[in-house]
Write a protein that holds these residues in place. Structure first.
Motif, PDB file in Angstrom:
ATOM      1  N   TRP A  83       0.836  -1.200   0.000  1.00  0.00           N
ATOM      2  CA  TRP A  83       0.000   0.000   0.000  1.00  0.00           C
ATOM      3  C   TRP A  83       0.871   1.251   0.000  1.00  0.00           C
ATOM      4  CZ3 TRP A  83      -5.039   1.327  -0.503  1.00  0.00           C
ATOM      5  CH2 TRP A  83      -5.413   2.607  -0.095  1.00  0.00           C
ATOM      6  N   VAL A  84       0.620   2.141  -0.960  1.00  0.00           N
ATOM      7  CA  VAL A  84       1.361   3.406  -1.036  1.00  0.00           C
ATOM      8  C   VAL A  84       0.426   4.600  -1.114  1.00  0.00           C
ATOM      9  CG1 VAL A  84       3.411   2.360  -2.081  1.00  0.00           C
ATOM     10  CG2 VAL A  84       1.557   3.206  -3.561  1.00  0.00           C
ATOM     11  N   GLY A  85      -0.877   4.370  -1.145  1.00  0.00           N
ATOM     12  CA  GLY A  85      -1.826   5.470  -1.193  1.00  0.00           C
ATOM     13  C   GLY A  85      -1.766   6.228  -2.513  1.00  0.00           C
ATOM     14  N   TRP A  86      -1.605   7.556  -2.427  1.00  0.00           N
ATOM     15  CA  TRP A  86      -1.608   8.411  -3.618  1.00  0.00           C
ATOM     16  C   TRP A  86      -0.212   8.650  -4.174  1.00  0.00           C
ATOM     17  CZ3 TRP A  86      -6.319   9.158  -5.513  1.00  0.00           C
ATOM     18  CH2 TRP A  86      -7.395   9.075  -4.653  1.00  0.00           C
ATOM     19  N   ASP A  87       0.753   7.868  -3.736  1.00  0.00           N
ATOM     20  CA  ASP A  87       2.135   8.104  -4.197  1.00  0.00           C
ATOM     21  C   ASP A  87       2.287   7.895  -5.700  1.00  0.00           C
ATOM     22  OD1 ASP A  87       2.770   8.699  -1.647  1.00  0.00           O
ATOM     23  OD2 ASP A  87       3.896   6.857  -1.217  1.00  0.00           O
ATOM     24  N   ASN A  88       1.591   6.918  -6.257  1.00  0.00           N
ATOM     25  CA  ASN A  88       1.700   6.676  -7.702  1.00  0.00           C
ATOM     26  C   ASN A  88       1.161   7.856  -8.507  1.00  0.00           C
ATOM     27  OD1 ASN A  88       2.887   4.077  -7.587  1.00  0.00           O
ATOM     28  ND2 ASN A  88       0.889   3.154  -7.176  1.00  0.00           N
ATOM     29  N   PHE A  89       0.054   8.438  -8.047  1.00  0.00           N
ATOM     30  CA  PHE A  89      -0.476   9.619  -8.729  1.00  0.00           C
ATOM     31  C   PHE A  89       0.470  10.807  -8.574  1.00  0.00           C
ATOM     32  CE2 PHE A  89      -4.219   7.022  -7.886  1.00  0.00           C
ATOM     33  CZ  PHE A  89      -4.903   7.104  -9.084  1.00  0.00           C
ATOM     34  N   ASP A  90       1.038  10.962  -7.379  1.00  0.00           N
ATOM     35  CA  ASP A  90       1.993  12.048  -7.172  1.00  0.00           C
ATOM     36  C   ASP A  90       3.233  11.852  -8.041  1.00  0.00           C
ATOM     37  OD1 ASP A  90       2.845  14.413  -5.419  1.00  0.00           O
ATOM     38  OD2 ASP A  90       4.500  12.998  -5.128  1.00  0.00           O
ATOM     39  N   LYS A  91       3.622  10.611  -8.243  1.00  0.00           N
ATOM     40  CA  LYS A  91       4.808  10.321  -9.044  1.00  0.00           C
ATOM     41  C   LYS A  91       4.620  10.715 -10.500  1.00  0.00           C
ATOM     42  CE  LYS A  91       7.957   6.539 -10.228  1.00  0.00           C
ATOM     43  NZ  LYS A  91       8.261   5.094 -10.024  1.00  0.00           N
ATOM     44  N   ILE A  92       3.481  10.342 -11.084  1.00  0.00           N
ATOM     45  CA  ILE A  92       3.286  10.665 -12.499  1.00  0.00           C
ATOM     46  C   ILE A  92       3.014  12.152 -12.699  1.00  0.00           C
ATOM     47  CG2 ILE A  92       2.437   8.327 -12.986  1.00  0.00           C
ATOM     48  CD1 ILE A  92      -0.394   9.550 -13.147  1.00  0.00           C
ATOM     49  N   GLY A 293       4.009   0.183 -17.787  1.00  0.00           N
ATOM     50  CA  GLY A 293       3.479  -1.095 -17.335  1.00  0.00           C
ATOM     51  C   GLY A 293       4.199  -2.303 -17.883  1.00  0.00           C
ATOM     52  N   TRP A 294       4.552  -2.277 -19.178  1.00  0.00           N
ATOM     53  CA  TRP A 294       5.089  -3.473 -19.812  1.00  0.00           C
ATOM     54  C   TRP A 294       6.604  -3.429 -20.003  1.00  0.00           C
ATOM     55  CZ3 TRP A 294       2.020  -7.519 -19.996  1.00  0.00           C
ATOM     56  CH2 TRP A 294       0.641  -7.318 -19.960  1.00  0.00           C
ATOM     57  N   ASN A 295       7.144  -2.279 -20.347  1.00  0.00           N
ATOM     58  CA  ASN A 295       8.598  -2.199 -20.525  1.00  0.00           C
ATOM     59  C   ASN A 295       9.326  -2.103 -19.192  1.00  0.00           C
ATOM     60  OD1 ASN A 295       8.275  -2.337 -23.274  1.00  0.00           O
ATOM     61  ND2 ASN A 295       8.452  -0.139 -23.609  1.00  0.00           N
ATOM     62  N   LEU A 296       8.825  -1.236 -18.299  1.00  0.00           N
ATOM     63  CA  LEU A 296       9.471  -1.074 -16.997  1.00  0.00           C
ATOM     64  C   LEU A 296       8.889  -2.010 -15.937  1.00  0.00           C
ATOM     65  CD1 LEU A 296       9.698   2.833 -16.903  1.00  0.00           C
ATOM     66  CD2 LEU A 296      11.417   1.191 -17.689  1.00  0.00           C
ATOM     67  N   GLY A 297       7.678  -2.488 -16.130  1.00  0.00           N
ATOM     68  CA  GLY A 297       7.087  -3.446 -15.188  1.00  0.00           C
ATOM     69  C   GLY A 297       6.508  -2.825 -13.939  1.00  0.00           C
ATOM     70  N   HIS A 298       6.315  -1.493 -13.900  1.00  0.00           N
ATOM     71  CA  HIS A 298       5.746  -0.828 -12.730  1.00  0.00           C
ATOM     72  C   HIS A 298       4.243  -0.666 -12.955  1.00  0.00           C
ATOM     73  CE1 HIS A 298       9.862  -0.347 -11.827  1.00  0.00           C
ATOM     74  NE2 HIS A 298      10.074   0.776 -12.514  1.00  0.00           N
ATOM     75  N   LEU A 299       3.466  -1.584 -12.400  1.00  0.00           N
ATOM     76  CA  LEU A 299       2.032  -1.581 -12.671  1.00  0.00           C
ATOM     77  C   LEU A 299       1.287  -0.516 -11.867  1.00  0.00           C
ATOM     78  CD1 LEU A 299       1.228  -5.395 -12.855  1.00  0.00           C
ATOM     79  CD2 LEU A 299       1.808  -3.817 -14.693  1.00  0.00           C
ATOM     80  N   GLY A 300       1.795  -0.113 -10.725  1.00  0.00           N
ATOM     81  CA  GLY A 300       1.128   0.913  -9.934  1.00  0.00           C
ATOM     82  C   GLY A 300       1.039   2.248 -10.656  1.00  0.00           C
ATOM     83  N   PRO A 301       2.174   2.823 -11.110  1.00  0.00           N
ATOM     84  CA  PRO A 301       2.084   4.075 -11.876  1.00  0.00           C
ATOM     85  C   PRO A 301       1.305   3.920 -13.179  1.00  0.00           C
ATOM     86  CG  PRO A 301       4.312   3.741 -11.060  1.00  0.00           C
ATOM     87  CD  PRO A 301       3.564   2.490 -10.777  1.00  0.00           C
TER      88      PRO A 301
END
Length: 332
Positions: A83-92, A293-301
């Motif tokens: 769980w990271v909350g809104w960190d993925n939205f803040d990241k993008i 999602g597919w090249n870097l494998g980070h599904l959250g962002p």
């Protein structure tokens, strides 16, 4: 002569028919209840398959994507979620590449939608007249839409190739020199817009044609009696009658431009196509999501990007709804 009167408790059969037995009465009651149940439940049964399919393949993936957007999930460990909350939205939102992809999506959408709808409107106006072999021409206009996006993108990639491309050969033949279409910031957007215009103009043409054929002929006759030319009839009669259809095609084209993926991905192909060029000059939001999602494998962002795209589409739909409401109000 003596007469006998029937007693109060005597059974008198109903007029015009035989007495109903208890079994027959129960069967009729059961049929009546079944008919009422069928009358109330049938509409829900008819629409239930749509909601079941939508729930399984639309609503559930949407909600699950939103759940993933609140976690740190890697492609190599789908069973491990943090769980990271809104960190993925803040990241993008703090990623400059996201805003580059957003601006590219907006520019390509405008560059492809405006000419596409104008050309479609003109072609529909021509096809609305009585032409010979009208069915053939309508089929020809729709043919690009029936072509797969992969085939169209690969063919146009050969046309826009920097070395040996058909368009560069024509430009070199007439003395204008060669152009590296994929590496230029504006030329790459022009190339992708040309592919989109080629594929979707025929689709919008038939939509406009169907709307034009629904315009009452009395309006054209009255305008003709008033001395209006064909161009004046087109501006004063056809365009106002097509306002709801034009707004519809604008919304559909906007949604399509937000989901633009195959054309930029296959323009160069390989690593450059997956990143939107060597400087991300034609990277769209869909390509940005694919890369995360597919090249870097980070599904959250990547899931956060998907929800950001949904929010943008809802905002665009609300703006178009307000514009359409204003147009309808002003027309009245």
């Amino acid at each position: 002569m003596a007469t006998s009167n029937p007693t109060r408790d005597a059974y008198a059969p109903p007029p015009g028919g035989s007495p109903q037995t208890p079994d027959r009465s129960r069967r009729q009651t059961w049929r009546s209840r079944l008919w009422r149940f069928d009358d109330k439940a049938s509409p829900y049964a008819y629409i239930a398959p749509f909601f079941l399919v939508f729930g399984a393949f639309g609503l559930y993936p949407l909600l699950y994507t939103g759940w993933i957007a609140l976690h740190r999930v890697e492609m190599t460990g789908l069973d491990r979620m943090e769980w990271v909350g809104w960190d993925n939205f803040d990241k993008i939102l703090h990623d400059s590449e996201f805003w580059t992809a957003l601006s590219n999506t907006f520019l390509i959408g405008v560059m492809s939608t405006v000419p596409q709808l104008l050309v479609a409107l003109g072609l529909a106006h021509l096809l609305n007249y009585r032409l010979r072999a009208s069915t053939f021409w309508r089929t020809v206009v729709l043919t690009p839409y029936a072509t797969s996006v992969a085939s169209a993108a690969l063919v146009f990639a050969l046309v826009f190739r920097a070395d040996g491309g058909l368009l560069n050969w024509v430009l070199h033949f007439i003395g204008l020199g060669d152009t590296n279409w994929a590496n230029g910031h504006w030329t790459s957007k022009i190339a992708i817009s040309v592919i989109v215009i080629w594929r979707w103009t025929g689709y919008n043409t038939l939509i406009y044609l169907a709307a034009m054929q629904a315009v009452p002929a009395d309006l054209y006759e009255a305008a003709s009696l008033d001395g209006a030319s064909r161009w004046q009839q087109f501006r004063k009669v056809t365009i106002p009658s097509l306002r709801p259809t034009i707004l519809f095609t604008i919304v559909i084209s906007t949604i399509g431009s937000m989901q633009l993926f195959g054309e930029p991905l296959l323009l160069e192909g390989g690593r450059l196509g997956a990143t939107g060029g060597n400087e991300n000059q034609y990277e769209t939001l869909s390509v940005y999501l694919y890369n995360y999602g597919w090249n870097l494998g980070h599904l959250g962002p990547a899931a956060a990007v998907a929800w950001a795209m949904l929010a943008l589409l809802l905002i665009i739909a609300a703006v178009n709804w307000l514009i359409g409401r204003f147009v309808r109000t002003s027309a009245v």
